[in-house]
Design a protein around this motif. Structure first.
Motif, PDB file in Angstrom:
ATOM      1  N   HIS A  91       0.794  -1.227   0.000  1.00 44.19           N
ATOM      2  CA  HIS A  91       0.000   0.000   0.000  1.00 44.19           C
ATOM      3  C   HIS A  91       0.827   1.279   0.000  1.00 44.19           C
ATOM      4  O   HIS A  91       0.261   2.369  -0.011  1.00 44.19           O
ATOM      5  CB  HIS A  91      -0.940   0.021   1.215  1.00 44.19           C
ATOM      6  N   GLY A  92       2.135   1.157   0.059  1.00 47.48           N
ATOM      7  CA  GLY A  92       2.984   2.335   0.110  1.00 47.48           C
ATOM      8  C   GLY A  92       3.468   2.755  -1.272  1.00 47.48           C
ATOM      9  O   GLY A  92       3.061   2.218  -2.296  1.00 47.48           O
ATOM     10  N   VAL A  93       4.357   3.715  -1.283  1.00 48.57           N
ATOM     11  CA  VAL A  93       4.977   4.209  -2.507  1.00 48.57           C
ATOM     12  C   VAL A  93       6.332   3.530  -2.623  1.00 48.57           C
ATOM     13  O   VAL A  93       7.131   3.550  -1.686  1.00 48.57           O
ATOM     14  CB  VAL A  93       5.151   5.741  -2.455  1.00 48.57           C
ATOM     15  N   THR A  94       6.587   2.916  -3.771  1.00 47.74           N
ATOM     16  CA  THR A  94       7.878   2.258  -4.005  1.00 47.74           C
ATOM     17  C   THR A  94       8.654   3.076  -5.019  1.00 47.74           C
ATOM     18  O   THR A  94       8.139   3.439  -6.070  1.00 47.74           O
ATOM     19  CB  THR A  94       7.670   0.816  -4.506  1.00 47.74           C
ATOM     20  N   TYR A 109      16.274   9.547  -1.175  1.00 47.04           N
ATOM     21  CA  TYR A 109      15.082   9.527  -2.027  1.00 47.04           C
ATOM     22  C   TYR A 109      14.278  10.790  -1.754  1.00 47.04           C
ATOM     23  O   TYR A 109      14.440  11.434  -0.730  1.00 47.04           O
ATOM     24  CB  TYR A 109      14.245   8.260  -1.796  1.00 47.04           C
ATOM     25  N   VAL A 110      13.429  11.144  -2.691  1.00 46.59           N
ATOM     26  CA  VAL A 110      12.621  12.357  -2.584  1.00 46.59           C
ATOM     27  C   VAL A 110      11.177  11.944  -2.321  1.00 46.59           C
ATOM     28  O   VAL A 110      10.612  11.126  -3.040  1.00 46.59           O
ATOM     29  CB  VAL A 110      12.711  13.198  -3.875  1.00 46.59           C
ATOM     30  N   ASP A 111      10.584  12.524  -1.270  1.00 45.64           N
ATOM     31  CA  ASP A 111       9.191  12.204  -0.952  1.00 45.64           C
ATOM     32  C   ASP A 111       8.256  13.110  -1.772  1.00 45.64           C
ATOM     33  O   ASP A 111       8.718  14.005  -2.475  1.00 45.64           O
ATOM     34  CB  ASP A 111       8.937  12.310   0.552  1.00 45.64           C
ATOM     35  N   PRO A 112       6.931  12.867  -1.717  1.00 40.43           N
ATOM     36  CA  PRO A 112       5.997  13.666  -2.527  1.00 40.43           C
ATOM     37  C   PRO A 112       6.032  15.174  -2.233  1.00 40.43           C
ATOM     38  O   PRO A 112       5.676  15.972  -3.091  1.00 40.43           O
ATOM     39  CB  PRO A 112       4.628  13.087  -2.178  1.00 40.43           C
ATOM     40  N   ALA A 113       6.450  15.560  -1.024  1.00 45.28           N
ATOM     41  CA  ALA A 113       6.510  16.980  -0.689  1.00 45.28           C
ATOM     42  C   ALA A 113       7.793  17.634  -1.205  1.00 45.28           C
ATOM     43  O   ALA A 113       7.986  18.834  -1.056  1.00 45.28           O
ATOM     44  CB  ALA A 113       6.415  17.163   0.825  1.00 45.28           C
ATOM     45  N   GLY A 114       8.689  16.837  -1.794  1.00 42.18           N
ATOM     46  CA  GLY A 114       9.929  17.378  -2.316  1.00 42.18           C
ATOM     47  C   GLY A 114      11.085  17.350  -1.336  1.00 42.18           C
ATOM     48  O   GLY A 114      12.168  17.843  -1.643  1.00 42.18           O
ATOM     49  N   MET A 126      24.532   1.286  -6.554  1.00 40.63           N
ATOM     50  CA  MET A 126      24.261   2.669  -6.951  1.00 40.63           C
ATOM     51  C   MET A 126      22.911   3.142  -6.427  1.00 40.63           C
ATOM     52  O   MET A 126      22.718   4.318  -6.163  1.00 40.63           O
ATOM     53  CB  MET A 126      24.278   2.784  -8.483  1.00 40.63           C
ATOM     54  N   GLY A 127      21.993   2.191  -6.277  1.00 41.50           N
ATOM     55  CA  GLY A 127      20.670   2.547  -5.791  1.00 41.50           C
ATOM     56  C   GLY A 127      19.984   1.333  -5.194  1.00 41.50           C
ATOM     57  O   GLY A 127      20.371   0.192  -5.445  1.00 41.50           O
ATOM     58  N   VAL A 128      18.979   1.584  -4.365  1.00 40.54           N
ATOM     59  CA  VAL A 128      18.182   0.513  -3.763  1.00 40.54           C
ATOM     60  C   VAL A 128      16.717   0.878  -3.904  1.00 40.54           C
ATOM     61  O   VAL A 128      16.349   2.045  -4.034  1.00 40.54           O
ATOM     62  CB  VAL A 128      18.523   0.301  -2.265  1.00 40.54           C
ATOM     63  N   LYS A 129      15.878  -0.144  -3.887  1.00 43.74           N
ATOM     64  CA  LYS A 129      14.440   0.081  -3.933  1.00 43.74           C
ATOM     65  C   LYS A 129      13.956   0.295  -2.508  1.00 43.74           C
ATOM     66  O   LYS A 129      14.341  -0.437  -1.595  1.00 43.74           O
ATOM     67  CB  LYS A 129      13.744  -1.123  -4.557  1.00 43.74           C
ATOM     68  N   VAL A 130      13.128   1.309  -2.289  1.00 46.72           N
ATOM     69  CA  VAL A 130      12.554   1.588  -0.978  1.00 46.72           C
ATOM     70  C   VAL A 130      11.041   1.714  -1.120  1.00 46.72           C
ATOM     71  O   VAL A 130      10.536   2.101  -2.174  1.00 46.72           O
ATOM     72  CB  VAL A 130      13.130   2.874  -0.328  1.00 46.72           C
ATOM     73  N   SER A 131      10.330   1.354  -0.055  1.00 47.75           N
ATOM     74  CA  SER A 131       8.879   1.541   0.005  1.00 47.75           C
ATOM     75  C   SER A 131       8.586   2.359   1.250  1.00 47.75           C
ATOM     76  O   SER A 131       9.119   2.071   2.325  1.00 47.75           O
ATOM     77  CB  SER A 131       8.157   0.197   0.088  1.00 47.75           C
ATOM     78  N   TYR A 132       7.741   3.381   1.101  1.00 45.80           N
ATOM     79  CA  TYR A 132       7.414   4.227   2.242  1.00 45.80           C
ATOM     80  C   TYR A 132       5.933   4.538   2.245  1.00 45.80           C
ATOM     81  O   TYR A 132       5.237   4.408   1.241  1.00 45.80           O
ATOM     82  CB  TYR A 132       8.253   5.512   2.263  1.00 45.80           C
ATOM     83  N   ASP A 133       5.452   4.947   3.412  1.00 48.48           N
ATOM     84  CA  ASP A 133       4.054   5.303   3.604  1.00 48.48           C
ATOM     85  C   ASP A 133       3.827   6.693   3.023  1.00 48.48           C
ATOM     86  O   ASP A 133       4.577   7.624   3.334  1.00 48.48           O
ATOM     87  CB  ASP A 133       3.724   5.275   5.100  1.00 48.48           C
TER      88      ASP A 133
END
Length: 188
Positions: A91-94, A109-114, A126-133
């Motif tokens: 249900h989060g943002v990946t 990483y940049v959240d929706p608020a910038g 170089m990068g990883v996948k993250v999931s956040y609320d």
């Protein structure tokens, strides 16, 4: 300096607030309180068994109760971690987080608020996948392989069942001793 008020110190401008507990601190507080409650039940059962029955029940009840408490606490922690990761993946943002060149192991990483947020993990990519609320972008997980998530779920289930089994046997033994003190020693 004549005529200037030197007694003002700015104390009226200071506002003191306590920070809310983090998600992890709340989870651990609930688990700790549950463990204390279970230990209280064990103490009451052991005291009743000693007073009304056979004190030798303590030899089995105390170690099994301590193992049961530890198993239930560890299982509850494993379930909470598994559920949080499962919920954020579903249900989060990946998104992808890029490694900070100045600090290996820190990924940005940049959240929706910038806002630029960070997460720490083992350096090497170089990068990883993250999931956040989406409502709380600081609540972030690094999704693991499905096998590891299932393993944590199975370990949590095993520990909870072990804890419940040991507690059930300890309480049943204490109750049996209180009801019939000679039931467990075979002298009936």
């Amino acid at each position: 300096m004549a005529g200037r008020d030197t007694t003002a110190d700015g104390a009226d401008l200071v506002e003191a607030r306590t920070l809310p507990l983090s998600r992890r601190a709340r989870k651990l507080r609930i688990i700790k309180r549950g463990a204390y409650g279970l230990l209280g039940v064990l103490v009451v059962a052991c005291v009743l068994a000693c007073v009304l029955g056979d004190p030798l029940v303590l030899v089995v009840s105390v170690p099994s109760g301590l193992v049961g408490t530890a198993a239930l606490a560890a299982g509850a922690n494993a379930f909470a971690n598994w559920y949080r990761e499962w919920r954020l993946i579903r249900h989060g943002v990946t998104t992808f987080a890029a490694e900070d060149p100045q600090e290996p192991g820190r990924y940005l990483y940049v959240d929706p608020a910038g806002l630029i947020r960070h997460v720490f993990t083992w350096p090497g990519g170089m990068g990883v996948k993250v999931s956040y609320d989406s409502r709380d972008p600081g609540n972030v997980v690094l999704p693991r392989a499905a096998l590891l998530r299932r393993g944590e779920f199975c370990a949590g289930l095993f520990l909870v069942l072990l804890g419940l089994g040991t507690y059930t046997s300890a309480i049943a033994m204490a109750v049996a001793t209180v009801l019939d003190p000679s039931a467990l020693d075979g002298s009936a």
